[in-house]
Each structure stands twice: as structure tokens, then as C-alpha cells.
Design an enzyme around this catalytic site. Structure first.
Site, PDB file in Angstrom:
ATOM      1  N   ARG A  15      20.571 -19.719 -21.324  1.00 49.93           N
ATOM      2  CA  ARG A  15      19.837 -18.478 -21.562  1.00 49.93           C
ATOM      3  C   ARG A  15      19.967 -17.537 -20.354  1.00 49.93           C
ATOM      4  NH1 ARG A  15      16.050 -15.154 -19.312  1.00 49.93           N
ATOM      5  NH2 ARG A  15      14.919 -16.989 -18.550  1.00 49.93           N
ATOM      6  N   ASP A  16      19.302 -17.835 -19.269  1.00 50.98           N
ATOM      7  CA  ASP A  16      19.326 -16.954 -18.099  1.00 50.98           C
ATOM      8  C   ASP A  16      20.729 -16.872 -17.509  1.00 50.98           C
ATOM      9  OD1 ASP A  16      18.141 -15.247 -16.281  1.00 50.98           O
ATOM     10  OD2 ASP A  16      17.493 -16.827 -14.930  1.00 50.98           O
ATOM     11  N   HIS A 207      11.818 -20.831  -9.368  1.00 61.91           N
ATOM     12  CA  HIS A 207      13.039 -20.315 -10.005  1.00 61.91           C
ATOM     13  C   HIS A 207      13.715 -19.393  -8.988  1.00 61.91           C
ATOM     14  CE1 HIS A 207      15.053 -18.615 -13.803  1.00 61.91           C
ATOM     15  NE2 HIS A 207      15.478 -17.819 -12.829  1.00 61.91           N
ATOM     16  N   HIS A 209      17.128 -17.375  -7.276  1.00 58.32           N
ATOM     17  CA  HIS A 209      18.478 -16.830  -7.338  1.00 58.32           C
ATOM     18  C   HIS A 209      19.069 -16.904  -5.930  1.00 58.32           C
ATOM     19  CE1 HIS A 209      18.613 -14.822 -11.456  1.00 58.32           C
ATOM     20  NE2 HIS A 209      17.458 -15.477 -11.415  1.00 58.32           N
ATOM     21  N   CYS A 240      20.552 -10.790 -13.486  1.00 51.61           N
ATOM     22  CA  CYS A 240      19.553 -10.135 -14.327  1.00 51.61           C
ATOM     23  C   CYS A 240      20.032  -8.724 -14.633  1.00 51.61           C
ATOM     24  CB  CYS A 240      18.192 -10.084 -13.633  1.00 51.61           C
ATOM     25  SG  CYS A 240      16.924  -9.202 -14.582  1.00 51.61           S
ATOM     26  N   ASN A 249      21.630 -17.753 -10.635  1.00 48.68           N
ATOM     27  CA  ASN A 249      20.604 -18.726 -10.271  1.00 48.68           C
ATOM     28  C   ASN A 249      21.167 -19.751  -9.298  1.00 48.68           C
ATOM     29  OD1 ASN A 249      18.293 -18.311 -12.471  1.00 48.68           O
ATOM     30  ND2 ASN A 249      20.258 -18.046 -13.472  1.00 48.68           N
TER      31      ASN A 249
END
Length: 305
Positions: A15-16, A207, A209, A240, A249
Site C-alpha cells: 500500500r504505502d 512508521h 521514512h 508520499c 519507508n
């Protein structure tokens, strides 16, 4: 504070990791990615998001992905859900866990979802209520916990306020996201301790990056603060669309290598994840950003393994 004996890795690559890729990724590749990650031992694999296909075209086939993946009984497959319409689509696909998201930064909220933070919380309240009433697990994301591409510095009190609000909505866990990767160990410790004064520490996930190369350092700092849940992305995929300059990430392979070195249990096969990272990077025609993954595969090539 003693390091945890084991950690849970939330794999967000499907997803991300994929949402910001420029080239179209086929549904078949997405399905294979989700299934291979689960087979490698990752017990939480975020498989997609029920967002507007006009805003995030890469996620337009999330319904097809969820209908086709072979779901393991021991694995959770969360989906990101921005509104009630997205939740209804998720329920129709048999999703059992969703994630909802807010921003600690006012400007990022307006750029990302075209509303204020207060308005975003108002929109999410009925989503969380319906999800909880339907027996779904609800996880919360907070973006820009260490800085914002538009506002710059983000007040840690705003992070704590959003965390408490999501907790009160019924989120079982709150993932604190350094969306643009500007955080350092000192900042991360400050954020964790302030949020932990608001919600139970065991409900906090991190989370990161890796824009400034601080992802693994921040994972270690979080471990030392008692955090035992980390989001990561195979091959370091990600970015993003609403955070200019934000790199991918922190790589799942790098996080796993750190955990193995510290003797912390993950239940995940690092070698398998390294191969998956190499495969998906080739499919996407992009460099494999997982340092540990590249090194493991190179060493096995040299040794003939």
C-alpha cells in the site's frame, strides 16, 4: 528501558510502498507481492487502500486485490480507509482490519485530504464507529509527527492530541509516522514519551521514512523507549504524493537485520524478504533501497548460495 524480546513488523509495501510509483503495477503483481510477504512470515501485510482512484490511481484495483489474495489464517491484511464510502467497499471485500489517518500538521491535512485536522476527525468518527460496530479492528495513523513539508516544525503537543483522539475513537494502536523522514533519535524519543503520557505505550507503533538516512537509527531509539511495533516496506518502497522529497519507508530487510543482530524475535525469514525486495524492485524498474537486502543477496551470489 530494556529492549523488547520480540517485535511485530507491519509490512506496508503493497500500500504505502506502491501508492506513489509512477508506472502502473498490475493487479497480479500486487497479489503476488502480498502473498509472498505473508508466506515469508510477516503476520501483518497492508494490502491496499479504498481511496479515490482519481487521487491515488495506483490503488484503483484494491477491490480486485482483496477478492483474489489467498488469505492465511494467521495473517492480518489491513486496508487504509479514508471515509464511510471506503469503509463500505472494504466491508464488501471481507476486510477485517482497517487503518484511518490524520495529520499532526494543519497544512499537510489541507493538502492531503483538503480539510482541517478538526474536520478530518469529524469525518473519521462515524467511520470508526461503524468499523468497531462491525467487528473490525481499527488502527490509526498520524502523519508528520516530526516535521511537515509545509509548516516545518510540528508541535509535539499536537501529536499527542491527535493520538489521544484516535485512541478515544477506538483505535487499538496508533502508528506515529515521520512522513518526510526528518526525525532524529532525540526528536523521536521526545515524541514517544509525550504520546506515552497520553495513551498506553504498548499502543504506540512507529512508521519511519528514510529521507535523511535516519530510519534505522530511529527504530533503535524507539526500541530503547519500549516500542515493539514498526511499520516498514520491502525494498524500501514508498514515498508520499503529498510530501515532496520524501523518500521511501525504512526497508523491512534493514529492520529485520537490526532485530536479528539484537536477538529480538520477529518470526520473519530475512532471506525470503530480501529475495522479494529484489524481485519487486526489478518489476518496478527501480533501485532496491534495502541495504541489508542487497548485501545478503550479494554475499550469497559470491558464496554460491
Amino acid at each position: 528501558m530494556a529492549l523488547p524480546d520480540k517485535v511485530r513488523i507491519v509490512e506496508v509495501g503493497p500500500r504505502d510502498g506502491l501508492q506513489n510509483e509512477a508506472i502502473a503495477v498490475s493487479t497480479a503483481v500486487k497479489i503476488e507481492l502480498v502473498e509472498r510477504l505473508a508466506d515469508a512470515g510477516l503476520r501483518v501485510v497492508e494490502a491496499g487502500s479504498f481511496v479515490s482512484p482519481h487521487k491515488v490511481p495506483q490503488m484503483a484495483d484494491t477491490v480486485d486485490v482483496f477478492r483474489a489474495i489467498a488469505r492465511r489464517a494467521d495473517t492480518s491484511y489491513p486496508a487504509l480507509v479514508p471515509n464511510e464510502q471506503g469503509l463500505k467497499a472494504a466491508l464488501a471485500c471481507g476486510v477485517t482490519e482497517i487503518a484511518i489517518f490524520v495529520s499532526a500538521s494543519e497544512s499537510f491535512s489541507r493538502k492531503n485530504i483538503n480539510c482541517s485536522r478538526a474536520e478530518s476527525l469529524e469525518r473519521l468518527e462515524p467511520v470508526a464507529d461503524l468499523a468497531n460496530a462491525s467487528g473490525l479492528r481499527v488502527r490509526g495513523y498520524i502523519s508528520c509527527i516530526a516535521g511537515c513539508p509545509y509548516d516545518g516544525t510540528v508541535d509535539v503537543e499536537e501529536v499527542a492530541l491527535m493520538a489521544r483522539t484516535l485512541n478515544d475513537m477506538g483505535c487499538y494502536e496508533i502508528s506515529l509516522g515521520d512522513t518526510i523522514g526528518v526525525g532524529t533519535a532525540t526528536k523521536v524519543r521526545t515524541v514517544i514519551n509525550r504520546v506515552a503520557a497520553t495513551i498506553p505505550r504498548e499502543r504506540i507503533a512507529m512508521h519511519f521514512h528514510d529521507t535523511y538516512g535516519q530510519g534505522i537509527a530511529n527504530v533503535l531509539a524507539s526500541l530503547e523507549e519500549g516500542i515493539s511495533v514498526f511499520d516498514s516496506s520491502v525494498g524500501g518502497l514508498g514515498g508520499c504524493p503529498y510530501a515532496p522529497g520524501a523518500n521511501g519507508n525504512v526497508a523491512t530487510e534493514d529492520v529485520l537485520y537490526l532485530m536479528e543482530g539484537l536477538g529480538i524475535e520477529t518470526g520473519v525469514d530475512l532471506g525470503s524478504v530480501a529475495r522479494i525486495g529484489d524481485w519487486i524492485s526489478e518489476v518496478l524498474k527501480r533501485p532496491n533501497m534495502a541495504r541489508a537486502g542487497r548485501a545478503i543477496l550479494a554475499s550469497r551470489t559470491v558464496s554460491g548460495g
